[in-house]
Scaffold this motif. Structure first.
Motif, short mmCIF file in Angstrom:
data_model
loop_
_atom_site.label_atom_id
_atom_site.label_comp_id
_atom_site.label_asym_id
_atom_site.label_seq_id
_atom_site.Cartn_x
_atom_site.Cartn_y
_atom_site.Cartn_z
N THR A 250 36.44 25.51 41.76
CA THR A 250 36.94 24.39 40.97
C THR A 250 37.90 24.91 39.91
O THR A 250 37.87 26.10 39.56
CB THR A 250 35.80 23.62 40.28
N GLU A 251 38.75 24.04 39.40
CA GLU A 251 39.71 24.41 38.35
C GLU A 251 39.03 25.03 37.13
O GLU A 251 39.60 25.89 36.47
CB GLU A 251 40.53 23.20 37.91
N ASP A 252 37.79 24.58 36.85
CA ASP A 252 37.06 25.08 35.67
C ASP A 252 35.83 25.89 36.06
O ASP A 252 34.86 25.99 35.30
CB ASP A 252 36.67 23.92 34.76
N SER A 253 35.85 26.49 37.24
CA SER A 253 34.71 27.26 37.75
C SER A 253 34.24 28.28 36.72
O SER A 253 35.04 28.92 36.03
CB SER A 253 35.12 27.97 39.04
N GLU A 254 32.93 28.45 36.66
CA GLU A 254 32.28 29.38 35.73
C GLU A 254 31.76 30.57 36.52
O GLU A 254 31.07 30.40 37.52
CB GLU A 254 31.13 28.64 35.05
N TRP A 255 32.10 31.78 36.07
CA TRP A 255 31.68 33.01 36.74
C TRP A 255 30.98 33.94 35.77
O TRP A 255 31.32 34.02 34.59
CB TRP A 255 32.90 33.78 37.22
N ARG A 256 30.04 34.68 36.31
CA ARG A 256 29.56 35.93 35.70
C ARG A 256 29.67 36.96 36.80
O ARG A 256 29.13 36.80 37.88
CB ARG A 256 28.12 35.87 35.22
N ASN A 257 30.43 38.01 36.57
CA ASN A 257 30.59 39.10 37.51
C ASN A 257 30.23 40.38 36.75
O ASN A 257 30.98 40.79 35.87
CB ASN A 257 32.03 39.18 38.02
N ARG A 258 29.07 40.92 37.05
CA ARG A 258 28.54 42.05 36.28
C ARG A 258 28.41 41.60 34.82
O ARG A 258 27.68 40.67 34.54
CB ARG A 258 29.39 43.29 36.43
N ASP A 259 29.18 42.22 33.93
CA ASP A 259 29.12 41.86 32.51
C ASP A 259 30.36 41.10 32.05
O ASP A 259 30.63 41.00 30.86
CB ASP A 259 28.94 43.12 31.66
N VAL A 260 31.11 40.55 33.00
CA VAL A 260 32.32 39.80 32.70
C VAL A 260 32.06 38.31 32.92
O VAL A 260 31.53 37.92 33.96
CB VAL A 260 33.49 40.27 33.60
N PHE A 261 32.45 37.50 31.96
CA PHE A 261 32.28 36.06 32.04
C PHE A 261 33.66 35.41 32.10
O PHE A 261 34.52 35.71 31.26
CB PHE A 261 31.50 35.54 30.83
N LEU A 262 33.86 34.54 33.09
CA LEU A 262 35.17 33.92 33.32
C LEU A 262 35.00 32.41 33.42
O LEU A 262 33.93 31.92 33.78
CB LEU A 262 35.78 34.41 34.64
N ARG A 263 36.10 31.70 33.13
CA ARG A 263 36.12 30.26 33.35
C ARG A 263 37.52 29.86 33.82
O ARG A 263 38.51 30.15 33.16
CB ARG A 263 35.76 29.49 32.09
N GLY A 264 37.56 29.22 34.98
CA GLY A 264 38.80 28.66 35.50
C GLY A 264 39.56 29.56 36.44
O GLY A 264 39.44 30.78 36.40
N ARG A 265 40.34 28.93 37.29
CA ARG A 265 41.11 29.65 38.31
C ARG A 265 42.05 30.70 37.75
O ARG A 265 42.14 31.79 38.31
CB ARG A 265 41.88 28.67 39.18
N PRO A 266 42.80 30.42 36.67
CA PRO A 266 43.71 31.47 36.17
C PRO A 266 42.96 32.75 35.79
O PRO A 266 43.43 33.85 36.10
CB PRO A 266 44.37 30.82 34.95
N GLU A 267 41.80 32.63 35.16
CA GLU A 267 41.02 33.82 34.82
C GLU A 267 40.48 34.51 36.07
O GLU A 267 40.41 35.74 36.14
CB GLU A 267 39.87 33.46 33.87
N ILE A 268 40.08 33.72 37.07
CA ILE A 268 39.59 34.27 38.33
C ILE A 268 40.69 35.06 39.02
O ILE A 268 40.48 36.19 39.47
CB ILE A 268 39.03 33.16 39.24
N VAL A 269 41.88 34.49 39.11
CA VAL A 269 43.01 35.17 39.75
C VAL A 269 43.32 36.48 39.02
O VAL A 269 43.49 37.53 39.66
CB VAL A 269 44.26 34.26 39.82
N ALA A 270 43.38 36.46 37.71
CA ALA A 270 43.67 37.68 36.94
C ALA A 270 42.59 38.73 37.16
O ALA A 270 42.90 39.92 37.33
CB ALA A 270 43.81 37.34 35.46
N PHE A 271 41.34 38.30 37.16
CA PHE A 271 40.22 39.21 37.38
C PHE A 271 40.33 39.86 38.77
O PHE A 271 40.20 41.08 38.92
CB PHE A 271 38.89 38.46 37.25
N LEU A 272 40.57 39.04 39.80
CA LEU A 272 40.64 39.57 41.17
C LEU A 272 41.85 40.48 41.36
O LEU A 272 41.76 41.50 42.07
CB LEU A 272 40.66 38.42 42.18
N ARG A 273 42.95 40.15 40.74
CA ARG A 273 44.14 41.01 40.82
C ARG A 273 43.81 42.42 40.29
O ARG A 273 44.11 43.43 40.93
CB ARG A 273 45.27 40.39 40.00
N ALA A 274 43.20 42.45 39.11
CA ALA A 274 42.84 43.74 38.51
C ALA A 274 41.78 44.47 39.35
O ALA A 274 41.84 45.69 39.51
CB ALA A 274 42.32 43.51 37.08
N LYS A 275 40.84 43.71 39.88
CA LYS A 275 39.77 44.30 40.72
C LYS A 275 40.38 45.04 41.90
O LYS A 275 40.04 46.20 42.17
CB LYS A 275 38.84 43.18 41.20
#
Length: 138
Positions: free
Chosen positions: A39-64
């Motif tokens: 979703t546009e406002d999806s909430e994530w916890r990945n290890r010790d990183v907390f994200l909200r929304g597609r733009p943050e998800i895309v940036a996180f995955l790019r760096a990953k």
């Protein structure tokens, strides 16, 4: 509103389809494609990183995937009910120094009525391996 079948409530068959679709998408290592499942406002916890929304998800995955080279993932359905799915996974990758790793973890997913993931909580552990120890493809 965009729909991403299968949609909840999940059956074993539709949960398996959702898990396979996620595995296939993540193995493309295409952040924009992967993010479309959330979703546009999806909430994530990945290890010790907390994200909200597609733009943050895309940036996180790019760096990953700039850091985790030759990434290859396998997911397995663990449980499902209503609009939630739980998976176990493992993936292999190497860093810039050519050190190989196998990362293990569990994810809890929650979906909206349109089949988009609105919450993803991942717990992950890493294990150093040799190139000869790889199991997920060469």
């Amino acid at each position: 509103m965009t729909q991403r079948p299968p949609v909840p409530p999940f059956t074993e068959a539709t949960a398996l389809l959702k898990v396979q679709a996620a595995e296939d998408a993540w193995n493309t290592r295409d952040p924009e494609r992967v993010a479309l499942a959330y979703t546009e406002d999806s909430e994530w916890r990945n290890r010790d990183v907390f994200l909200r929304g597609r733009p943050e998800i895309v940036a996180f995955l790019r760096a990953k995937w700039e850091r985790e080279l030759n990434y290859r993932l396998r997911k397995e359905l663990w449980a499902y009910t209503g609009n939630r799915i739980s998976v176990r996974f493992e993936y292999e990758w190497h860093d810039a120094s050519e050190q190989w790793w196998r990362s293990y973890g569990n994810e809890q997913w929650e979906f909206d009525a349109n089949g988009l993931m609105c919450r993803r909580y991942a717990s992950i552990n890493d294990l150093v391996i040799t190139a000869a120890d790889r199991r997920l493809g060469h």
